[in-house]
Design a protein around this motif. Structure first.
Motif, short mmCIF file in Angstrom:
data_model
loop_
_atom_site.label_atom_id
_atom_site.label_comp_id
_atom_site.label_asym_id
_atom_site.label_seq_id
_atom_site.Cartn_x
_atom_site.Cartn_y
_atom_site.Cartn_z
N VAL A 79 36.46 59.17 72.77
CA VAL A 79 36.21 58.44 74.02
C VAL A 79 34.76 58.67 74.43
N THR A 80 34.30 57.90 75.40
CA THR A 80 32.95 58.12 75.92
C THR A 80 32.98 59.33 76.84
N LYS A 81 31.79 59.87 77.09
CA LYS A 81 31.73 61.02 78.00
C LYS A 81 32.17 60.58 79.40
N ARG A 82 31.82 59.37 79.80
CA ARG A 82 32.25 58.82 81.09
C ARG A 82 33.77 58.84 81.20
N GLN A 83 34.46 58.39 80.14
CA GLN A 83 35.92 58.35 80.16
C GLN A 83 36.52 59.74 80.29
N VAL A 84 35.99 60.70 79.54
CA VAL A 84 36.56 62.05 79.61
C VAL A 84 36.27 62.71 80.95
N LEU B 240 39.25 63.91 83.37
CA LEU B 240 39.33 65.30 83.84
C LEU B 240 39.41 65.36 85.36
N PHE B 241 38.63 64.53 86.02
CA PHE B 241 38.66 64.54 87.48
C PHE B 241 39.97 63.95 88.02
N LEU B 242 40.37 62.80 87.50
CA LEU B 242 41.57 62.12 88.03
C LEU B 242 42.86 62.87 87.72
N ARG B 243 42.92 63.51 86.57
CA ARG B 243 44.15 64.21 86.18
C ARG B 243 44.16 65.68 86.57
N LYS B 244 43.00 66.33 86.55
CA LYS B 244 42.96 67.78 86.75
C LYS B 244 42.03 68.23 87.87
N GLY B 245 41.31 67.30 88.48
CA GLY B 245 40.40 67.66 89.55
C GLY B 245 39.16 68.40 89.06
N ILE B 246 38.88 68.33 87.78
CA ILE B 246 37.73 69.03 87.20
C ILE B 246 36.52 68.12 87.24
N LYS B 247 35.41 68.67 87.78
CA LYS B 247 34.17 67.90 87.92
C LYS B 247 33.15 68.35 86.89
N ALA B 248 32.12 67.52 86.70
CA ALA B 248 31.07 67.77 85.71
C ALA B 248 30.37 69.11 85.95
N ASP B 249 30.15 69.49 87.23
CA ASP B 249 29.47 70.76 87.50
C ASP B 249 30.29 71.96 87.05
N GLN B 250 31.64 71.82 87.03
CA GLN B 250 32.49 72.91 86.52
C GLN B 250 32.31 73.07 85.01
N ILE B 251 32.14 71.96 84.33
CA ILE B 251 31.90 72.01 82.88
C ILE B 251 30.55 72.66 82.61
N PHE C 164 44.87 59.13 78.31
CA PHE C 164 44.53 58.61 79.64
C PHE C 164 43.07 58.18 79.67
N ALA C 165 42.19 59.04 79.12
CA ALA C 165 40.76 58.72 79.10
C ALA C 165 40.49 57.43 78.32
N GLN C 166 41.21 57.23 77.26
CA GLN C 166 41.03 56.05 76.42
C GLN C 166 41.37 54.78 77.21
#
Length: 179
Positions: free
Chosen positions: A102-107, A111-122, A175-177
């Motif tokens: 998948v694209t980075k945008r999709q993942v 991550l945010f929609l399903r797990k609440g994980i944001k880019a700054d956490q990564i 989901f990301a796909q």
């Protein structure tokens, strides 16, 4: 399969018998000449295909009927190597078939929609890698990637550090796909 009881040649087919005797009229259904006998199929014995193979052996006359025989033979070194190579290829094909890209945008959205994980956490997880070489490689892999593969080493490390289970990853990438 038939055996020539005079020469002990076996593995003969109906067509081969008919070709050997072109001047003979055979009845329907086929009945061979007296010198030929039907070989009765026998089940193959159990065999560990990882280390052995079965080879059809000369039929034996048992209780008045010719019965198919099997011989168990150890695989040669090259056959064992071939089996290992085939297994490795099959495992790789299964991994390749299961891989989702998948694209980075999709993942990031998944991550945010399903797990609440944001880019700054990564980014924080990558920055917390103690080994400078591993940290740099993970940063290049994450920042430089236009596409993210579900089975990449970096995704595995990030998912573990973010508390995602291996079982959750296929659903997350599916989901990301869809995004």
């Amino acid at each position: 399969m038939y055996i020539d009881t005079t020469t002990q040649e076996w593995g003969l087919t109906q067509a081969e018998i008919m070709q050997r005797h072109p001047m003979t009229v055979f009845p329907e259904p086929f009945a061979p000449l007296e010198q030929y006998a039907k070989v009765v199929d026998q089940p193959q014995p159990a065999c560990n295909a990882e280390t052995h193979k079965l080879i059809e052996a000369k039929p034996k006359l048992i209780n008045g009927e010719w019965q198919q025989q099997w011989r168990k033979v150890a695989l040669t070194e090259s056959e064992l190597e071939q089996r290992v190579a085939e297994q490795a290829a099959a495992e790789q094909a299964a991994k390749d078939a299961a891989r989702i890209t998948v694209t980075k945008r999709q993942v990031l959205l998944a991550l945010f929609l399903r797990k609440g994980i944001k880019a700054d956490q990564i980014d924080a997880v990558i920055n917390a890698i103690p080994d400078e070489t591993q940290r740099y490689m993970a940063r290049v892999d994450w920042d430089g990637a236009a596409a993210i593969e579900s089975d990449s080493q970096t995704v595995g490390m990030l998912s573990q550090a973010l508390g995602l289970t291996e079982a959750e990853m296929p659903d997350l990438f599916d989901f990301a796909q869809a995004l």
